[in-house]
Design a protein around this motif. Structure first.
Motif, PDB file in Angstrom:
ATOM      1  N   MET A 198     -11.447  -1.232   5.548  1.00  0.00           N
ATOM      2  CA  MET A 198     -10.415  -0.347   6.188  1.00  0.00           C
ATOM      3  C   MET A 198     -10.211   0.839   5.016  1.00  0.00           C
ATOM      4  O   MET A 198     -10.323   0.565   3.848  1.00  0.00           O
ATOM      5  N   ALA A 199     -10.371   1.886   5.469  1.00  0.00           N
ATOM      6  CA  ALA A 199     -10.091   3.125   4.772  1.00  0.00           C
ATOM      7  C   ALA A 199      -8.706   3.283   4.383  1.00  0.00           C
ATOM      8  O   ALA A 199      -7.554   3.272   5.039  1.00  0.00           O
ATOM      9  N   VAL A 200      -8.423   3.482   2.984  1.00  0.00           N
ATOM     10  CA  VAL A 200      -7.104   3.226   2.499  1.00  0.00           C
ATOM     11  C   VAL A 200      -6.727   4.677   1.644  1.00  0.00           C
ATOM     12  O   VAL A 200      -5.535   4.900   1.676  1.00  0.00           O
ATOM     13  N   LYS A 201      -7.643   5.475   1.720  1.00  0.00           N
ATOM     14  CA  LYS A 201      -7.148   6.790   1.005  1.00  0.00           C
ATOM     15  C   LYS A 201      -8.347   7.836   1.113  1.00  0.00           C
ATOM     16  O   LYS A 201      -9.824   7.410   1.237  1.00  0.00           O
ATOM     17  N   TYR A 202      -8.096   9.160   1.541  1.00  0.00           N
ATOM     18  CA  TYR A 202      -9.022  10.137   1.716  1.00  0.00           C
ATOM     19  C   TYR A 202      -8.470  11.337   0.918  1.00  0.00           C
ATOM     20  O   TYR A 202      -7.507  11.640   0.681  1.00  0.00           O
ATOM     21  N   ASP A 203      -9.518  11.736  -0.006  1.00  0.00           N
ATOM     22  CA  ASP A 203      -9.487  12.957  -1.025  1.00  0.00           C
ATOM     23  C   ASP A 203      -9.996  14.164  -0.547  1.00  0.00           C
ATOM     24  O   ASP A 203     -11.174  14.158  -0.381  1.00  0.00           O
ATOM     25  N   TYR A 204      -9.191  15.147   0.069  1.00  0.00           N
ATOM     26  CA  TYR A 204      -9.781  16.075   0.791  1.00  0.00           C
ATOM     27  C   TYR A 204     -10.344  17.075  -0.153  1.00  0.00           C
ATOM     28  O   TYR A 204     -11.227  17.805   0.322  1.00  0.00           O
ATOM     29  N   ARG A 205     -10.142  17.166  -1.424  1.00  0.00           N
ATOM     30  CA  ARG A 205     -10.837  17.852  -2.401  1.00  0.00           C
ATOM     31  C   ARG A 205     -12.289  17.414  -2.401  1.00  0.00           C
ATOM     32  O   ARG A 205     -13.147  18.206  -2.591  1.00  0.00           O
ATOM     33  N   THR A 206     -12.453  16.247  -2.801  1.00  0.00           N
ATOM     34  CA  THR A 206     -13.705  15.514  -3.034  1.00  0.00           C
ATOM     35  C   THR A 206     -14.414  15.206  -1.743  1.00  0.00           C
ATOM     36  O   THR A 206     -15.508  14.798  -1.784  1.00  0.00           O
ATOM     37  N   GLN A 207     -13.795  14.893  -0.739  1.00  0.00           N
ATOM     38  CA  GLN A 207     -14.332  14.469   0.676  1.00  0.00           C
ATOM     39  C   GLN A 207     -14.703  12.862   0.468  1.00  0.00           C
ATOM     40  O   GLN A 207     -15.544  12.543   1.001  1.00  0.00           O
ATOM     41  N   GLU A 208     -13.950  12.254  -0.414  1.00  0.00           N
ATOM     42  CA  GLU A 208     -14.259  10.551  -0.748  1.00  0.00           C
ATOM     43  C   GLU A 208     -13.266   9.901  -0.199  1.00  0.00           C
ATOM     44  O   GLU A 208     -12.031  10.146  -0.178  1.00  0.00           O
ATOM     45  N   VAL A 209     -13.736   8.922   0.619  1.00  0.00           N
ATOM     46  CA  VAL A 209     -12.928   8.102   1.078  1.00  0.00           C
ATOM     47  C   VAL A 209     -13.008   6.534   0.309  1.00  0.00           C
ATOM     48  O   VAL A 209     -13.930   6.052  -0.099  1.00  0.00           O
ATOM     49  N   GLU A 210     -11.632   6.253   0.166  1.00  0.00           N
ATOM     50  CA  GLU A 210     -11.542   4.918  -0.633  1.00  0.00           C
ATOM     51  C   GLU A 210     -11.512   3.775   0.503  1.00  0.00           C
ATOM     52  O   GLU A 210     -10.602   3.875   1.410  1.00  0.00           O
ATOM     53  N   TRP A 211     -12.444   2.673   0.105  1.00  0.00           N
ATOM     54  CA  TRP A 211     -12.586   1.925   1.391  1.00  0.00           C
ATOM     55  C   TRP A 211     -12.199   0.265   0.693  1.00  0.00           C
ATOM     56  O   TRP A 211     -12.476   0.192  -0.272  1.00  0.00           O
ATOM     57  N   LYS A 212     -11.459  -0.268   1.479  1.00  0.00           N
ATOM     58  CA  LYS A 212     -11.231  -1.927   0.910  1.00  0.00           C
ATOM     59  C   LYS A 212     -11.231  -2.844   1.838  1.00  0.00           C
ATOM     60  O   LYS A 212     -10.871  -2.545   3.068  1.00  0.00           O
ATOM     61  N   ILE A 213     -11.877  -3.960   1.461  1.00  0.00           N
ATOM     62  CA  ILE A 213     -11.997  -5.223   2.332  1.00  0.00           C
ATOM     63  C   ILE A 213     -11.351  -6.115   1.614  1.00  0.00           C
ATOM     64  O   ILE A 213     -11.731  -6.439   0.457  1.00  0.00           O
ATOM     65  N   THR A 214     -10.710  -6.927   2.370  1.00  0.00           N
ATOM     66  CA  THR A 214     -10.002  -7.884   1.898  1.00  0.00           C
ATOM     67  C   THR A 214     -10.455  -9.369   2.387  1.00  0.00           C
ATOM     68  O   THR A 214     -10.531  -9.348   3.698  1.00  0.00           O
ATOM     69  N   VAL A 215     -11.046 -10.373   1.427  1.00  0.00           N
ATOM     70  CA  VAL A 215     -11.479 -11.379   1.816  1.00  0.00           C
ATOM     71  C   VAL A 215     -10.950 -12.566   1.527  1.00  0.00           C
ATOM     72  O   VAL A 215     -10.539 -12.854   0.229  1.00  0.00           O
ATOM     73  N   ASN A 216     -10.905 -13.486   2.315  1.00  0.00           N
ATOM     74  CA  ASN A 216     -10.303 -14.982   1.819  1.00  0.00           C
ATOM     75  C   ASN A 216      -8.633 -14.811   1.108  1.00  0.00           C
ATOM     76  O   ASN A 216      -8.482 -15.464  -0.053  1.00  0.00           O
ATOM     77  N   ARG A 217      -7.969 -14.161   1.643  1.00  0.00           N
ATOM     78  CA  ARG A 217      -6.538 -13.949   1.287  1.00  0.00           C
ATOM     79  C   ARG A 217      -5.948 -15.322   0.988  1.00  0.00           C
ATOM     80  O   ARG A 217      -4.765 -15.237   0.303  1.00  0.00           O
ATOM     81  N   ASN A 218      -6.203 -16.339   1.668  1.00  0.00           N
ATOM     82  CA  ASN A 218      -5.511 -17.522   1.649  1.00  0.00           C
ATOM     83  C   ASN A 218      -6.218 -18.531   0.371  1.00  0.00           C
ATOM     84  O   ASN A 218      -5.918 -19.700   0.342  1.00  0.00           O
ATOM     85  N   ASN A 219      -7.211 -18.037  -0.254  1.00  0.00           N
ATOM     86  CA  ASN A 219      -7.949 -18.466  -1.468  1.00  0.00           C
ATOM     87  C   ASN A 219      -8.371 -20.019  -1.285  1.00  0.00           C
ATOM     88  O   ASN A 219      -8.444 -20.994  -1.819  1.00  0.00           O
ATOM     89  N   MET A 220      -9.288 -19.887   0.428  1.00  0.00           N
ATOM     90  CA  MET A 220      -9.772 -21.187   0.449  1.00  0.00           C
ATOM     91  C   MET A 220     -11.062 -21.579  -0.161  1.00  0.00           C
ATOM     92  O   MET A 220     -11.902 -20.200  -0.663  1.00  0.00           O
ATOM     93  N   THR A 221     -11.848 -22.488  -0.391  1.00  0.00           N
ATOM     94  CA  THR A 221     -13.068 -22.785  -0.760  1.00  0.00           C
ATOM     95  C   THR A 221     -14.157 -22.049   0.079  1.00  0.00           C
ATOM     96  O   THR A 221     -14.248 -22.317   1.277  1.00  0.00           O
ATOM     97  N   LEU A 222     -15.072 -21.310  -0.493  1.00  0.00           N
ATOM     98  CA  LEU A 222     -15.948 -20.591   0.268  1.00  0.00           C
ATOM     99  C   LEU A 222     -17.471 -21.204  -0.296  1.00  0.00           C
ATOM    100  O   LEU A 222     -17.450 -20.895  -1.588  1.00  0.00           O
ATOM    101  N   ASP A 223     -18.153 -21.588   0.368  1.00  0.00           N
ATOM    102  CA  ASP A 223     -19.505 -21.913   0.031  1.00  0.00           C
ATOM    103  C   ASP A 223     -20.430 -21.211   0.558  1.00  0.00           C
ATOM    104  O   ASP A 223     -20.783 -20.799   1.939  1.00  0.00           O
TER     105      ASP A 223
END
Length: 66
Positions: free
Chosen positions: A1-26
């Motif tokens: 998900m794009a969460v921030k765009y800086d018009y000056r630098t033209q950079e997009v901050e991208w954030k991915i959230t995984v395992n919000r429930n803190n389940m065991t992942l193998d």
């Protein structure tokens, strides 16, 4: 998900959230292909608490979670 765009630098901050429930992942892996027209900024990847890598040849970010 794009969460921030800086018009000056033209950079997009991208954030991915995984395992919000803190389940065991193998052997979980998250792969995010960089969209056409966008470029990964070397050194900009932050992952908490796992380690992530950028694979320039495939233009994708890979994070191994377990």
């Amino acid at each position: 998900m794009a969460v921030k765009y800086d018009y000056r630098t033209q950079e997009v901050e991208w954030k991915i959230t995984v395992n919000r429930n803190n389940m065991t992942l193998d052997n979980a892996t998250v792969v995010d292909n960089i969209p056409e027209g966008m470029t990964y900024v070397p050194g900009s990847l932050t992952v908490d608490p796992a380690a992530g890598t950028f694979e320039a040849a495939q233009d994708k970010v890979t994070v191994r979670l377990g």
